[in-house]
Design a protein around this motif. Sequence first.
Motif, PDB file in Angstrom:
ATOM      1  N   MET A  75       0.832  -1.193   0.000  1.00 55.39           N
ATOM      2  CA  MET A  75       0.000   0.000   0.000  1.00 55.39           C
ATOM      3  C   MET A  75       0.872   1.251   0.000  1.00 55.39           C
ATOM      4  SD  MET A  75      -3.287  -0.642  -0.070  1.00 55.39           S
ATOM      5  CE  MET A  75      -3.915   0.953   0.433  1.00 55.39           C
ATOM      6  N   CYS A  76       0.474   2.198  -0.851  1.00 53.17           N
ATOM      7  CA  CYS A  76       1.193   3.471  -0.914  1.00 53.17           C
ATOM      8  C   CYS A  76       0.188   4.580  -1.207  1.00 53.17           C
ATOM      9  CB  CYS A  76       2.276   3.428  -1.987  1.00 53.17           C
ATOM     10  SG  CYS A  76       3.199   4.983  -2.168  1.00 53.17           S
ATOM     11  N   ASN A  77      -0.029   5.433  -0.228  1.00 54.88           N
ATOM     12  CA  ASN A  77      -0.908   6.598  -0.404  1.00 54.88           C
ATOM     13  C   ASN A  77      -2.277   6.203  -0.972  1.00 54.88           C
ATOM     14  OD1 ASN A  77      -1.548   9.298  -0.220  1.00 54.88           O
ATOM     15  ND2 ASN A  77      -0.629   9.864  -2.179  1.00 54.88           N
ATOM     16  N   GLY A  78      -2.867   5.145  -0.432  1.00 51.19           N
ATOM     17  CA  GLY A  78      -4.195   4.710  -0.846  1.00 51.19           C
ATOM     18  C   GLY A  78      -4.225   3.816  -2.065  1.00 51.19           C
ATOM     19  N   ALA A  79      -3.075   3.519  -2.659  1.00 51.02           N
ATOM     20  CA  ALA A  79      -3.007   2.647  -3.841  1.00 51.02           C
ATOM     21  C   ALA A  79      -2.485   1.268  -3.426  1.00 51.02           C
ATOM     22  CB  ALA A  79      -2.109   3.251  -4.903  1.00 51.02           C
ATOM     23  N   LEU A  80      -3.084   0.234  -3.989  1.00 51.36           N
ATOM     24  CA  LEU A  80      -2.718  -1.153  -3.684  1.00 51.36           C
ATOM     25  C   LEU A  80      -1.996  -1.771  -4.873  1.00 51.36           C
ATOM     26  CD1 LEU A  80      -2.930  -3.759  -1.927  1.00 51.36           C
ATOM     27  CD2 LEU A  80      -5.133  -4.183  -3.069  1.00 51.36           C
ATOM     28  N   LYS A  81      -0.821  -2.361  -4.633  1.00 54.84           N
ATOM     29  CA  LYS A  81      -0.112  -3.070  -5.702  1.00 54.84           C
ATOM     30  C   LYS A  81      -0.655  -4.488  -5.779  1.00 54.84           C
ATOM     31  CE  LYS A  81       4.255  -2.347  -6.458  1.00 54.84           C
ATOM     32  NZ  LYS A  81       5.746  -2.346  -6.373  1.00 54.84           N
ATOM     33  N   LEU A  82      -1.159  -4.851  -6.978  1.00 56.59           N
ATOM     34  CA  LEU A  82      -1.772  -6.164  -7.193  1.00 56.59           C
ATOM     35  C   LEU A  82      -0.705  -7.211  -7.492  1.00 56.59           C
ATOM     36  CD1 LEU A  82      -4.734  -4.960  -9.456  1.00 56.59           C
ATOM     37  CD2 LEU A  82      -4.715  -5.244  -6.971  1.00 56.59           C
ATOM     38  N   ASN A  83      -1.141  -8.452  -7.600  1.00 60.60           N
ATOM     39  CA  ASN A  83      -0.197  -9.557  -7.825  1.00 60.60           C
ATOM     40  C   ASN A  83       0.448  -9.521  -9.198  1.00 60.60           C
ATOM     41  OD1 ASN A  83      -0.576 -10.627  -5.253  1.00 60.60           O
ATOM     42  ND2 ASN A  83      -2.270 -11.952  -5.892  1.00 60.60           N
ATOM     43  N   ASN A  84      -0.125  -8.758 -10.140  1.00 59.60           N
ATOM     44  CA  ASN A  84       0.491  -8.637 -11.459  1.00 59.60           C
ATOM     45  C   ASN A  84       1.370  -7.393 -11.581  1.00 59.60           C
ATOM     46  OD1 ASN A  84      -1.508  -6.715 -11.448  1.00 59.60           O
ATOM     47  ND2 ASN A  84      -2.393  -7.276 -13.437  1.00 59.60           N
ATOM     48  N   GLY A  85       1.569  -6.692 -10.462  1.00 58.64           N
ATOM     49  CA  GLY A  85       2.410  -5.505 -10.465  1.00 58.64           C
ATOM     50  C   GLY A  85       1.671  -4.224 -10.782  1.00 58.64           C
ATOM     51  N   TYR A  86       0.391  -4.306 -11.173  1.00 59.91           N
ATOM     52  CA  TYR A  86      -0.413  -3.119 -11.442  1.00 59.91           C
ATOM     53  C   TYR A  86      -0.861  -2.514 -10.113  1.00 59.91           C
ATOM     54  CZ  TYR A  86      -0.836  -4.266 -16.434  1.00 59.91           C
ATOM     55  OH  TYR A  86      -0.581  -4.520 -17.753  1.00 59.91           O
ATOM     56  N   ILE A  87      -1.251  -1.252 -10.129  1.00 67.02           N
ATOM     57  CA  ILE A  87      -1.741  -0.609  -8.909  1.00 67.02           C
ATOM     58  C   ILE A  87      -3.191  -0.183  -9.096  1.00 67.02           C
ATOM     59  CG2 ILE A  87       0.457   0.130  -7.945  1.00 67.02           C
ATOM     60  CD1 ILE A  87       0.147   2.802  -9.317  1.00 67.02           C
ATOM     61  N   SER A  88      -3.954  -0.255  -8.016  1.00 72.53           N
ATOM     62  CA  SER A  88      -5.388  -0.043  -8.092  1.00 72.53           C
ATOM     63  C   SER A  88      -5.883   0.698  -6.863  1.00 72.53           C
ATOM     64  CB  SER A  88      -6.112  -1.396  -8.204  1.00 72.53           C
ATOM     65  OG  SER A  88      -7.522  -1.242  -8.105  1.00 72.53           O
ATOM     66  N   ARG A  89      -6.994   1.383  -7.021  1.00 73.75           N
ATOM     67  CA  ARG A  89      -7.701   1.936  -5.881  1.00 73.75           C
ATOM     68  C   ARG A  89      -8.389   0.808  -5.121  1.00 73.75           C
ATOM     69  NH1 ARG A  89     -11.391   6.642  -8.405  1.00 73.75           N
ATOM     70  NH2 ARG A  89     -12.304   4.789  -9.380  1.00 73.75           N
ATOM     71  N   VAL A  90      -8.688   1.033  -3.866  1.00 69.31           N
ATOM     72  CA  VAL A  90      -9.372   0.037  -3.048  1.00 69.31           C
ATOM     73  C   VAL A  90     -10.774   0.556  -2.742  1.00 69.31           C
ATOM     74  CG1 VAL A  90      -9.364  -1.226  -0.864  1.00 69.31           C
ATOM     75  CG2 VAL A  90      -7.208  -0.755  -2.038  1.00 69.31           C
ATOM     76  N   MET A  91     -11.789  -0.198  -3.146  1.00 72.26           N
ATOM     77  CA  MET A  91     -13.173   0.215  -2.971  1.00 72.26           C
ATOM     78  C   MET A  91     -13.762  -0.406  -1.713  1.00 72.26           C
ATOM     79  SD  MET A  91     -13.578   2.196  -5.514  1.00 72.26           S
ATOM     80  CE  MET A  91     -15.321   2.467  -5.216  1.00 72.26           C
ATOM     81  N   PRO A 138      -5.874  -5.448   2.050  1.00 75.21           N
ATOM     82  CA  PRO A 138      -7.151  -4.911   2.527  1.00 75.21           C
ATOM     83  C   PRO A 138      -8.338  -5.535   1.791  1.00 75.21           C
ATOM     84  CG  PRO A 138      -6.089  -3.357   1.047  1.00 75.21           C
ATOM     85  CD  PRO A 138      -5.097  -4.452   1.281  1.00 75.21           C
ATOM     86  N   ALA A 139      -9.488  -5.511   2.426  1.00 75.82           N
ATOM     87  CA  ALA A 139     -10.717  -5.994   1.794  1.00 75.82           C
ATOM     88  C   ALA A 139     -11.094  -5.059   0.646  1.00 75.82           C
ATOM     89  CB  ALA A 139     -11.836  -6.073   2.820  1.00 75.82           C
ATOM     90  N   GLU A 140     -11.562  -5.622  -0.450  1.00 72.05           N
ATOM     91  CA  GLU A 140     -11.882  -4.842  -1.639  1.00 72.05           C
ATOM     92  C   GLU A 140     -13.250  -5.294  -2.152  1.00 72.05           C
ATOM     93  OE1 GLU A 140     -11.873  -2.614  -5.188  1.00 72.05           O
ATOM     94  OE2 GLU A 140     -12.350  -4.738  -4.992  1.00 72.05           O
ATOM     95  N   THR A 179      -0.979   1.930 -14.332  1.00 72.87           N
ATOM     96  CA  THR A 179      -1.028   2.964 -13.295  1.00 72.87           C
ATOM     97  C   THR A 179      -2.331   3.759 -13.268  1.00 72.87           C
ATOM     98  OG1 THR A 179      -0.020   4.648 -14.731  1.00 72.87           O
ATOM     99  CG2 THR A 179       1.467   3.223 -13.470  1.00 72.87           C
ATOM    100  N   ASP A 180      -3.326   3.378 -14.069  1.00 71.44           N
ATOM    101  CA  ASP A 180      -4.592   4.110 -14.125  1.00 71.44           C
ATOM    102  C   ASP A 180      -5.724   3.197 -13.682  1.00 71.44           C
ATOM    103  OD1 ASP A 180      -5.356   6.941 -15.573  1.00 71.44           O
ATOM    104  OD2 ASP A 180      -7.045   5.544 -15.557  1.00 71.44           O
ATOM    105  N   HIS A 181      -6.796   3.776 -13.130  1.00 72.22           N
ATOM    106  CA  HIS A 181      -7.919   2.935 -12.702  1.00 72.22           C
ATOM    107  C   HIS A 181      -8.884   2.642 -13.841  1.00 72.22           C
ATOM    108  CE1 HIS A 181      -9.897   6.897 -12.360  1.00 72.22           C
ATOM    109  NE2 HIS A 181     -11.044   6.261 -12.378  1.00 72.22           N
ATOM    110  N   HIS A 182      -8.656   3.243 -15.022  1.00 75.52           N
ATOM    111  CA  HIS A 182      -9.491   2.970 -16.186  1.00 75.52           C
ATOM    112  C   HIS A 182      -8.897   1.840 -17.028  1.00 75.52           C
ATOM    113  CE1 HIS A 182     -10.124   7.378 -15.419  1.00 75.52           C
ATOM    114  NE2 HIS A 182     -11.380   6.988 -15.478  1.00 75.52           N
TER     115      HIS A 182
END
Length: 513
Positions: A75-91, A138-140, A179-182
Amino acid sequence: MCRRFIIGLSLLWLLLVVAWSFMTTKEIKGLSEGSAFSVTNLTKRLHSQMLGNLWHKDELIDVNGGWTRILDKRMCNGALKLNNGYISRVMSRTYVKGAASRMNSLASLCRKIGVECLFVMSPSKIDVKKSLLPVGGPAEFSNDNADAFLKLLTDVDVVDTRKIISATADDVTRYYSKTDHHWNFEGAFKAFQTIAPKMLSMLGENADCANLQQLDEKNWDKVGLGRPFLGSVGRRTGCWFAGMDENVSYLLPRFDTELSIMIPRHQMFLHGIFRDTWIFRENLATPVSWQQDRGYSVYGHDFPEMFIYNSRAPVKKRILIIKDSFAIPVYAFLSTIFSEIVVFDLRHNVSVDVGNYIQSFKPHLIGVMYGSGVLREGPMFGFGDCKLKKTAIVKETRQLRIAAKPSMYNCATLTGNLKPGSHVSCSVRKIDITEGGARFATVALYERTRKKIIVAHYFEFGRGAPQTFCADVPNVDGCYQLVVFAGERGKTAGNSVVLHGVSLESLEKLTDE
C-alpha cells in the motif's frame, strides 16, 4: 512549558500564513460562499492549497513511492499493488439499493415513452475471482458492489463488461493500464465491440451488425502515444512505486468520417474527420508535471455535456449517454456508428432533468455507463422525478429570419417569459446562414434581468436533420426566455440566419398521476 507553547503557536501561525499565501483572492472569498464558514472548511481548503502548490511535489511523491517499494509494502498513499504488479484503488462496501431504485425508475419511464434503456457496467481493475488481491491485503468490494447493484435491477437491459475485460487476471493485465484505474484503449474498444451490437439489437438493427466495418479492429490503426504515461493511481504513488505505462496506443479509424462535436459549456465547436475532432492533442504531449498527465483523455475530458453528430453514420439513430469517465473512449467509438449522440456527466452540475430531457429530446436509446465506484445514491443517479408528462405545443413557426446587423449580440426572441420550474424544448427542421461566416447559431435559455445565459446549445448550419434544444427553467424568480443568436454569442455581427420549421414545446404534468 510556556516557551514550548509559544514556539508551537508561532510555528502554527507561520504555517497558516504560508498556506494563506498560496490562495488567490477569489479562493479566499469562496471560503465563505456556498456553504457556512467554519474552521473545518477553512482547514480543508488550506490543506488542499498547500498540497496543490507543494514545492517539488512530483519528486517528493516519487521518493515516497520508491521508499515504500524498498520496504516491500503493498500500500502506498491509498493505492494497492496487485499480484500482477499493477496498482489499483481500493473500494469499500457501498449501499447500492437507492441507486438501483433510481435506475429502475428511469427504465420504467423509458418503457412508457417507447425509449430503449441499457445499463453498462464498467469493469473493476480487480478480476472477478479476486486472484489479483495480495494475501493479507485490505478488503476490496468493487465487484461485490457491482453484483449487488445488478441483482436489484428489474426489466433493465444490461451489458456487464467485466465478463470480457476483467474475468481473469490475464484479462486485466491486457485490457488495463498499469497505473490508471481505467481500462486502456484496447479494453475500451473491446467493450465497444460488445456494447454496440447490443444497442443495435435493441434498436432492431442487428441484421446489419456483422457488416459494420466500425466493429472490426482491422479497420482501425494503432497510434503510439509516444511517451510514458502515469495514470490516475500512479499520480498518487509516483513513478518509482510501480513504474509507468509504456507503449500506450490509441486508435484511429481507416474509414471515412465526418463529425461535428459541440461543447457549449466550453464554447467549443469541432468539425472534421475523427482525428481532427476527437483527438485532443494537448493531452498527447509530455506534461510539465506528472500530476497533470492526461494521457487517458486523448479522446476528451469529462465534459459536462457533449453533442455529437455524424453525417456519414450507417445507423440514423439518436442515442443519449449518461456516463462517468470510463465511457470517454467508448462513446468516441460509438459516434462512428450512430448519427447523433448526446452525452451527459451528472457529476458536473448539468442543469438538466434527465426524465424531462428524454421526453423532449426523444432519443431512440438511452445508455447509462457507470463503473462500480459510483453505485451510490447521489448526483450520478439524479435523473429527476422520472414521471410521465404530456407534451404541449407552445408555438409553431414556419420560418424565422434574423437579419444581418452590426450588433455583436444580434438575436431573436423565441418565447415570452417562461414559468420558473417549467421545461421547454425548441426544435428546428433546418437552419441556414444566408450572410456571414458563422458555422452555427446559438440557442439559449436567457435570464434578461441579470443578462445571464442559463444554458446554451448550438444549431449547426446546413445539417440535413432536425435539431433539438431542451432546457429546465430554474425554479427561482426571473425573466426567462428562449433566444437564438445569429452565430456565436458576442460574434454575430454581419450574420443573417433563417430557421425553418421552428417548434416550441413544454412538458406538463398528467392530471391522473
